[in-house]
Write a protein that holds these residues in place. Structure first.
Motif, PDB file in Angstrom:
ATOM      1  N   THR A  69      49.497  29.702  37.562  1.00 44.24           N
ATOM      2  CA  THR A  69      49.677  31.027  36.974  1.00 44.24           C
ATOM      3  C   THR A  69      48.732  32.021  37.656  1.00 44.24           C
ATOM      4  OG1 THR A  69      48.044  30.473  35.302  1.00 44.24           O
ATOM      5  CG2 THR A  69      50.354  30.110  34.717  1.00 44.24           C
ATOM      6  N   PRO A  70      49.023  33.299  37.537  1.00 42.52           N
ATOM      7  CA  PRO A  70      48.216  34.289  38.272  1.00 42.52           C
ATOM      8  C   PRO A  70      46.909  34.670  37.580  1.00 42.52           C
ATOM      9  CG  PRO A  70      50.021  35.386  37.170  1.00 42.52           C
ATOM     10  CD  PRO A  70      50.207  33.928  36.899  1.00 42.52           C
ATOM     11  N   HIS A  71      46.142  33.678  37.142  1.00 41.37           N
ATOM     12  CA  HIS A  71      44.855  33.968  36.525  1.00 41.37           C
ATOM     13  C   HIS A  71      43.739  33.923  37.567  1.00 41.37           C
ATOM     14  CE1 HIS A  71      47.207  32.883  32.968  1.00 41.37           C
ATOM     15  NE2 HIS A  71      46.285  33.508  32.253  1.00 41.37           N
ATOM     16  N   LEU A  72      42.735  34.752  37.361  1.00 37.51           N
ATOM     17  CA  LEU A  72      41.510  34.643  38.151  1.00 37.51           C
ATOM     18  C   LEU A  72      40.328  34.998  37.255  1.00 37.51           C
ATOM     19  CD1 LEU A  72      40.766  37.785  38.791  1.00 37.51           C
ATOM     20  CD2 LEU A  72      42.272  37.483  40.742  1.00 37.51           C
ATOM     21  N   ALA A  73      39.133  34.582  37.684  1.00 40.93           N
ATOM     22  CA  ALA A  73      37.943  34.801  36.857  1.00 40.93           C
ATOM     23  C   ALA A  73      37.098  35.932  37.419  1.00 40.93           C
ATOM     24  CB  ALA A  73      37.114  33.520  36.779  1.00 40.93           C
ATOM     25  N   LEU A  74      36.676  36.805  36.513  1.00 38.46           N
ATOM     26  CA  LEU A  74      35.732  37.870  36.850  1.00 38.46           C
ATOM     27  C   LEU A  74      34.350  37.388  36.437  1.00 38.46           C
ATOM     28  CD1 LEU A  74      36.905  41.363  35.519  1.00 38.46           C
ATOM     29  CD2 LEU A  74      36.661  40.633  37.900  1.00 38.46           C
ATOM     30  N   THR A  75      33.369  37.465  37.335  1.00 36.66           N
ATOM     31  CA  THR A  75      32.014  37.033  36.956  1.00 36.66           C
ATOM     32  C   THR A  75      31.003  38.104  37.344  1.00 36.66           C
ATOM     33  OG1 THR A  75      31.470  35.886  39.050  1.00 36.66           O
ATOM     34  CG2 THR A  75      32.696  34.633  37.393  1.00 36.66           C
ATOM     35  N   GLU A  96      41.102  44.901  27.472  1.00 43.45           N
ATOM     36  CA  GLU A  96      41.291  43.565  26.875  1.00 43.45           C
ATOM     37  C   GLU A  96      41.104  42.456  27.912  1.00 43.45           C
ATOM     38  OE1 GLU A  96      44.997  43.625  24.767  1.00 43.45           O
ATOM     39  OE2 GLU A  96      44.208  44.983  23.241  1.00 43.45           O
ATOM     40  N   VAL A  97      40.041  42.592  28.688  1.00 43.73           N
ATOM     41  CA  VAL A  97      39.745  41.625  29.741  1.00 43.73           C
ATOM     42  C   VAL A  97      38.483  40.854  29.367  1.00 43.73           C
ATOM     43  CG1 VAL A  97      38.845  41.475  32.100  1.00 43.73           C
ATOM     44  CG2 VAL A  97      40.871  42.863  31.631  1.00 43.73           C
ATOM     45  N   LYS A  98      38.506  39.535  29.583  1.00 42.01           N
ATOM     46  CA  LYS A  98      37.312  38.712  29.364  1.00 42.01           C
ATOM     47  C   LYS A  98      36.715  38.314  30.708  1.00 42.01           C
ATOM     48  CE  LYS A  98      38.228  38.715  24.951  1.00 42.01           C
ATOM     49  NZ  LYS A  98      37.765  39.933  24.285  1.00 42.01           N
ATOM     50  N   ALA A  99      35.388  38.141  30.704  1.00 44.27           N
ATOM     51  CA  ALA A  99      34.688  37.795  31.941  1.00 44.27           C
ATOM     52  C   ALA A  99      33.562  36.819  31.633  1.00 44.27           C
ATOM     53  CB  ALA A  99      34.134  39.069  32.575  1.00 44.27           C
ATOM     54  N   THR A 100      32.962  36.303  32.698  1.00 53.08           N
ATOM     55  CA  THR A 100      31.787  35.433  32.542  1.00 53.08           C
ATOM     56  C   THR A 100      30.547  36.177  33.033  1.00 53.08           C
ATOM     57  OG1 THR A 100      33.117  33.440  32.842  1.00 53.08           O
ATOM     58  CG2 THR A 100      30.745  33.223  33.184  1.00 53.08           C
ATOM     59  N   PHE A 101      29.494  36.161  32.211  1.00 56.01           N
ATOM     60  CA  PHE A 101      28.231  36.813  32.558  1.00 56.01           C
ATOM     61  C   PHE A 101      27.170  35.751  32.808  1.00 56.01           C
ATOM     62  CE2 PHE A 101      28.970  41.344  31.704  1.00 56.01           C
ATOM     63  CZ  PHE A 101      30.193  41.290  31.057  1.00 56.01           C
ATOM     64  N   PHE A 102      26.679  35.686  34.037  1.00 55.76           N
ATOM     65  CA  PHE A 102      25.576  34.771  34.373  1.00 55.76           C
ATOM     66  C   PHE A 102      24.282  35.565  34.219  1.00 55.76           C
ATOM     67  CE2 PHE A 102      29.245  32.884  36.421  1.00 55.76           C
ATOM     68  CZ  PHE A 102      29.083  31.542  36.120  1.00 55.76           C
ATOM     69  N   GLY A 244      49.712  42.028  38.744  1.00 55.85           N
ATOM     70  CA  GLY A 244      50.183  40.879  37.958  1.00 55.85           C
ATOM     71  C   GLY A 244      49.120  39.846  37.644  1.00 55.85           C
ATOM     72  N   PHE A 245      47.870  40.127  37.988  1.00 53.19           N
ATOM     73  CA  PHE A 245      46.814  39.156  37.696  1.00 53.19           C
ATOM     74  C   PHE A 245      46.362  39.248  36.245  1.00 53.19           C
ATOM     75  CE2 PHE A 245      46.139  39.421  42.352  1.00 53.19           C
ATOM     76  CZ  PHE A 245      46.173  38.070  42.640  1.00 53.19           C
ATOM     77  N   HIS A 246      45.979  38.088  35.699  1.00 52.38           N
ATOM     78  CA  HIS A 246      45.348  38.019  34.386  1.00 52.38           C
ATOM     79  C   HIS A 246      43.886  37.669  34.622  1.00 52.38           C
ATOM     80  CE1 HIS A 246      49.130  38.181  32.101  1.00 52.38           C
ATOM     81  NE2 HIS A 246      49.635  37.508  33.124  1.00 52.38           N
ATOM     82  N   LEU A 247      43.014  38.526  34.123  1.00 49.35           N
ATOM     83  CA  LEU A 247      41.582  38.344  34.362  1.00 49.35           C
ATOM     84  C   LEU A 247      40.945  37.618  33.182  1.00 49.35           C
ATOM     85  CD1 LEU A 247      42.538  40.341  36.408  1.00 49.35           C
ATOM     86  CD2 LEU A 247      40.560  41.749  35.955  1.00 49.35           C
ATOM     87  N   THR A 248      40.149  36.587  33.491  1.00 49.54           N
ATOM     88  CA  THR A 248      39.613  35.775  32.407  1.00 49.54           C
ATOM     89  C   THR A 248      38.241  35.200  32.768  1.00 49.54           C
ATOM     90  OG1 THR A 248      40.186  34.011  30.864  1.00 49.54           O
ATOM     91  CG2 THR A 248      40.793  33.660  33.158  1.00 49.54           C
ATOM     92  N   THR A 249      37.766  34.276  31.927  1.00 49.73           N
ATOM     93  CA  THR A 249      36.451  33.667  32.159  1.00 49.73           C
ATOM     94  C   THR A 249      36.569  32.447  33.075  1.00 49.73           C
ATOM     95  OG1 THR A 249      36.674  32.166  30.300  1.00 49.73           O
ATOM     96  CG2 THR A 249      35.737  34.327  29.813  1.00 49.73           C
TER      97      THR A 249
END
Ligand code: NI
Length: 278
Positions: A69-75, A96-102, A244-249
């Motif tokens: 699927t067209p998911h990718l992670a934002l960090t 409504e986008v989720k991301a990962t915070f280091f 078309g990307f879905h941005l996630t953790t």
């Protein structure tokens, strides 16, 4: 396998016991019985007790996922920043986008309310050490403290138990990984797209590089301590979503990963950078 005489049964049980001792990473009794050629339903009442919770094993560092699927992670690394991180959280919430915070532990100590907000708004929070040292160049005792202090601070401030480490500068060695895994069961998280946003403080360039590298399963690296990076995000995210990307953790991406977490030289080829999602 049939067990006919008491002697061979004792030997069989001894073998099983030995097997249990030698297989600390055995995921379950069922799997062990498969290994030994038993039917999964075979009663195993004579077996020594093994932990019901499957022990984890240390996996190779994670760079990207292989997904359908067209998911990718934002960090975002190196925060929380007192002004920029809240601004970023606002624009992520709007979309409504989720991301990962280091996060860096001493900054969490300075800005606990922002760390709490990261978690409350559904983002992933993960360990980026207490003071951002080169972990591969400091003592094991210091590595242990860098991770522990941050782990405990984030737990205390947000109630969240972190499960991942991104080593500063991407610098690690076997000892660092072992400490991270043994002490906290941390997964080591790297990235697949680096816009060098710390070096080139230019929003247009950051946006261009992130869009160029975007592909299904990619892990995008950025820093929420640079105004140019945060300023690049609205248009970057909007364009990624338009494509078309879905941005996630990272965690969500890993849940979809079909790579089997093999070393990069054993893996099937990653999606081509810049490829549009199918
Ligand atoms: Ni960093």
């Amino acid at each position: 396998m049939s067990v006919k005489s008491p002697i061979s049964r004792r030997r069989f049980l001894r073998t099983l016991t030995l097997g249990a001792c030698l297989m600390p990473f055995s995921r379950s009794l069922g799997r062990m019985s498969n290994v030994l050629g038993l039917h999964p339903e075979t009663p195993l009442v004579d077996l020594p007790k093994v932990p019901l919770i499957p022990p984890q094993v240390m996996l190779p560092p994670f760079h990207s996922a292989i997904i359908g699927t067209p998911h990718l992670a934002l960090t975002f690394d190196d925060g929380p920043h007192p002004k920029l991180t809240p601004r970023l959280l606002d624009l992520l919430a709007d979309r409504e986008v989720k991301a990962t915070f280091f996060v860096i532990g001493e900054k969490v100590e300075a800005h606990p309310d922002i760390a709490r907000r990261i978690v409350e708004e559904g983002h992933e929070i993960a360990n980026h050490t207490w003071t951002h040292p080169v972990l591969s160049k400091i003592s094991a005792a210091r590595v242990t403290e860098e991770l522990r202090l941050t782990h405990e601070k984030v737990l205390h401030v947000t109630g969240s138990t972190m499960t991942a480490l991104r080593p500063p500068y991407g610098a690690f060695n076997g000892e660092v990984r072992k400490i991270a895994f043994d002490r906290h069961a941390y997964d080591t998280i790297m990235w697949s797209v680096d816009p060098l946003d710390w070096k080139y403080r230019n929003s247009a360039r950051v946006r261009r590089e992130l869009l160029k590298g975007a592909a299904p399963g990619a892990v995008l690296l950025s820093h929420d301590i640079h105004a140019t990076t945060v300023a690049a995000m609205p248009e970057t995210i909007d364009l990624l979503q338009t494509r078309g990307f879905h941005l996630t953790t990272v965690q969500a991406l890993q849940a979809m990963d079909k790579s089997g977490r093999l070393d990069s030289n054993q893996r099937p080829p990653a999606p081509k950078a810049g490829a549009l999602p199918s």
